[in-house]
Design a protein around this motif. Sequence first.
Motif, PDB file in Angstrom:
ATOM      1  N   GLU A  61       0.798  -1.231   0.000  1.00  0.00           N
ATOM      2  CA  GLU A  61       0.000   0.000   0.000  1.00  0.00           C
ATOM      3  C   GLU A  61       0.829   1.280   0.000  1.00  0.00           C
ATOM      4  N   HIS A  62       2.099   1.220   0.375  1.00  0.00           N
ATOM      5  CA  HIS A  62       2.909   2.446   0.429  1.00  0.00           C
ATOM      6  C   HIS A  62       2.914   3.174  -0.913  1.00  0.00           C
ATOM      7  N   PRO A  63       2.927   4.529  -0.903  1.00  0.00           N
ATOM      8  CA  PRO A  63       2.912   5.412   0.253  1.00  0.00           C
ATOM      9  C   PRO A  63       1.526   5.463   0.910  1.00  0.00           C
ATOM     10  N   LEU A  64       1.532   5.408   2.241  1.00  0.00           N
ATOM     11  CA  LEU A  64       0.294   5.278   3.004  1.00  0.00           C
ATOM     12  C   LEU A  64       0.289   6.235   4.186  1.00  0.00           C
ATOM     13  N   ALA A  65      -0.801   6.986   4.312  1.00  0.00           N
ATOM     14  CA  ALA A  65      -0.963   7.934   5.413  1.00  0.00           C
ATOM     15  C   ALA A  65      -2.028   7.427   6.375  1.00  0.00           C
ATOM     16  N   LEU A  66      -1.774   7.617   7.659  1.00  0.00           N
ATOM     17  CA  LEU A  66      -2.771   7.316   8.680  1.00  0.00           C
ATOM     18  C   LEU A  66      -3.504   8.604   9.019  1.00  0.00           C
ATOM     19  N   GLN A  67      -4.835   8.576   8.910  1.00  0.00           N
ATOM     20  CA  GLN A  67      -5.590   9.740   9.373  1.00  0.00           C
ATOM     21  C   GLN A  67      -6.059   9.509  10.808  1.00  0.00           C
ATOM     22  N   LEU A  68      -5.652  10.406  11.689  1.00  0.00           N
ATOM     23  CA  LEU A  68      -6.007  10.313  13.101  1.00  0.00           C
ATOM     24  C   LEU A  68      -7.139  11.258  13.450  1.00  0.00           C
ATOM     25  N   GLY A  69      -8.010  10.805  14.339  1.00  0.00           N
ATOM     26  CA  GLY A  69      -9.040  11.649  14.912  1.00  0.00           C
ATOM     27  C   GLY A  69      -8.778  11.798  16.398  1.00  0.00           C
ATOM     28  N   GLY A  70      -8.688  13.030  16.869  1.00  0.00           N
ATOM     29  CA  GLY A  70      -8.451  13.273  18.279  1.00  0.00           C
ATOM     30  C   GLY A  70      -8.083  14.723  18.512  1.00  0.00           C
ATOM     31  N   TYR A  88       4.161   3.631   8.713  1.00  0.00           N
ATOM     32  CA  TYR A  88       3.343   4.586   7.952  1.00  0.00           C
ATOM     33  C   TYR A  88       4.210   5.719   7.428  1.00  0.00           C
ATOM     34  N   ASP A  89       3.801   6.297   6.302  1.00  0.00           N
ATOM     35  CA  ASP A  89       4.599   7.328   5.638  1.00  0.00           C
ATOM     36  C   ASP A  89       4.193   8.747   6.007  1.00  0.00           C
ATOM     37  N   GLU A  90       3.021   8.897   6.636  1.00  0.00           N
ATOM     38  CA  GLU A  90       2.512  10.229   6.961  1.00  0.00           C
ATOM     39  C   GLU A  90       1.452  10.090   8.043  1.00  0.00           C
ATOM     40  N   ILE A  91       1.331  11.118   8.872  1.00  0.00           N
ATOM     41  CA  ILE A  91       0.236  11.216   9.840  1.00  0.00           C
ATOM     42  C   ILE A  91      -0.605  12.422   9.440  1.00  0.00           C
ATOM     43  N   ASN A  92      -1.917  12.229   9.341  1.00  0.00           N
ATOM     44  CA  ASN A  92      -2.820  13.318   8.957  1.00  0.00           C
ATOM     45  C   ASN A  92      -3.840  13.525  10.066  1.00  0.00           C
ATOM     46  N   LEU A  93      -4.009  14.774  10.478  1.00  0.00           N
ATOM     47  CA  LEU A  93      -4.984  15.088  11.526  1.00  0.00           C
ATOM     48  C   LEU A  93      -6.300  15.511  10.896  1.00  0.00           C
ATOM     49  N   ASN A  94      -7.378  14.874  11.337  1.00  0.00           N
ATOM     50  CA  ASN A  94      -8.709  15.170  10.803  1.00  0.00           C
ATOM     51  C   ASN A  94      -9.269  16.431  11.458  1.00  0.00           C
ATOM     52  N   VAL A  95      -9.402  17.480  10.636  1.00  0.00           N
ATOM     53  CA  VAL A  95     -10.053  18.710  11.094  1.00  0.00           C
ATOM     54  C   VAL A  95     -11.190  19.021  10.109  1.00  0.00           C
TER      55      VAL A  95
END
Length: 325
Positions: A61-70, A88-95
Amino acid sequence: MNSAKIIDRTFSIAPMLDWTDRHYRYFARIMSKQALLYTEMVTTGAILHGKGDYLAYNEEEHPLALQLGGSNSVELAKCAKIASDRGYDEINLNVGCPSDRVQNGRFGACLMAEPELVAECVDAMKQVVDIPVTVKTRIGIDDFDSYEFLTQFIDIVQAKGCTDFTIHARKAWLNGLSPKENREIPPLDYERVYLLKKDYPHLHLSLNGGINSIEQMKSHLEHVDGVMVGREAYNNPFILSQVDSQLCGIDASVMTRAEVIEQMMPYIERHLKQGGRLNHITRHIIGLFQGLPGSRNWRRYLSENAHKQGAGIEVIKTAFSKVEL
């Protein structure tokens, strides 16, 4: 820590709850090697306290970003570190998510009203990982929908080192509209995102919302750095086969749908051997023949048979035989 890789952000597939699981992402990767893939949004609570493994993925699956909620910076930092260590290749914050459930947990689109908190969360995550920490947001919320409101948010968050934003070109109504209505009713305002790119040329800005053709993607890419596509990439997935050659400048021959199915077969067989059910995967590939004669036969046969106990790859072969190519 996972050392940062250079990610092509020209095209990405939006994080979509219940849709962009690892089976769909594997399927998408067959058709595009360049697309940046996102997980479904995963809450910090699920990662830190949940019973299951919410971070499982396939190496392909790479490149793969994790979307976090918090919105708790300590918990987000812990989760970012875990995800980075998992590769994981990136962290994304859900706004950007407008659902009631998300607001009650104080994350998602309601965080647009708390840019200092978002900046604090971004900073906490950046302190513990080497991979990019990015933000996906809207152009506004409720009556806070001026351009000044948006730029104030960007100013405060970028000051903590966030250089990559994905902007859903609709505002979110936090009260009165369902998540589905929030994807359709607030009007799209692409010009506002274009203006944002002009005013912040040093930031990498991707545009999301209502994009459903390669031609539209090319048009947007004249004004912004990247496009993020959601429902069209899911409902009409074969559009992904054009991404590498048409958008990313890669000299790649476009696969046929038959080749896509052929490449999915070993993956499906592995899934079945491990005790998985066929419909866990077929629900994601049901749109492969969208717009072609026989696509209805394909959809109907998979819908009627893939969920049955013991259903195997012969179901897919039979469904494919009913398509008129």
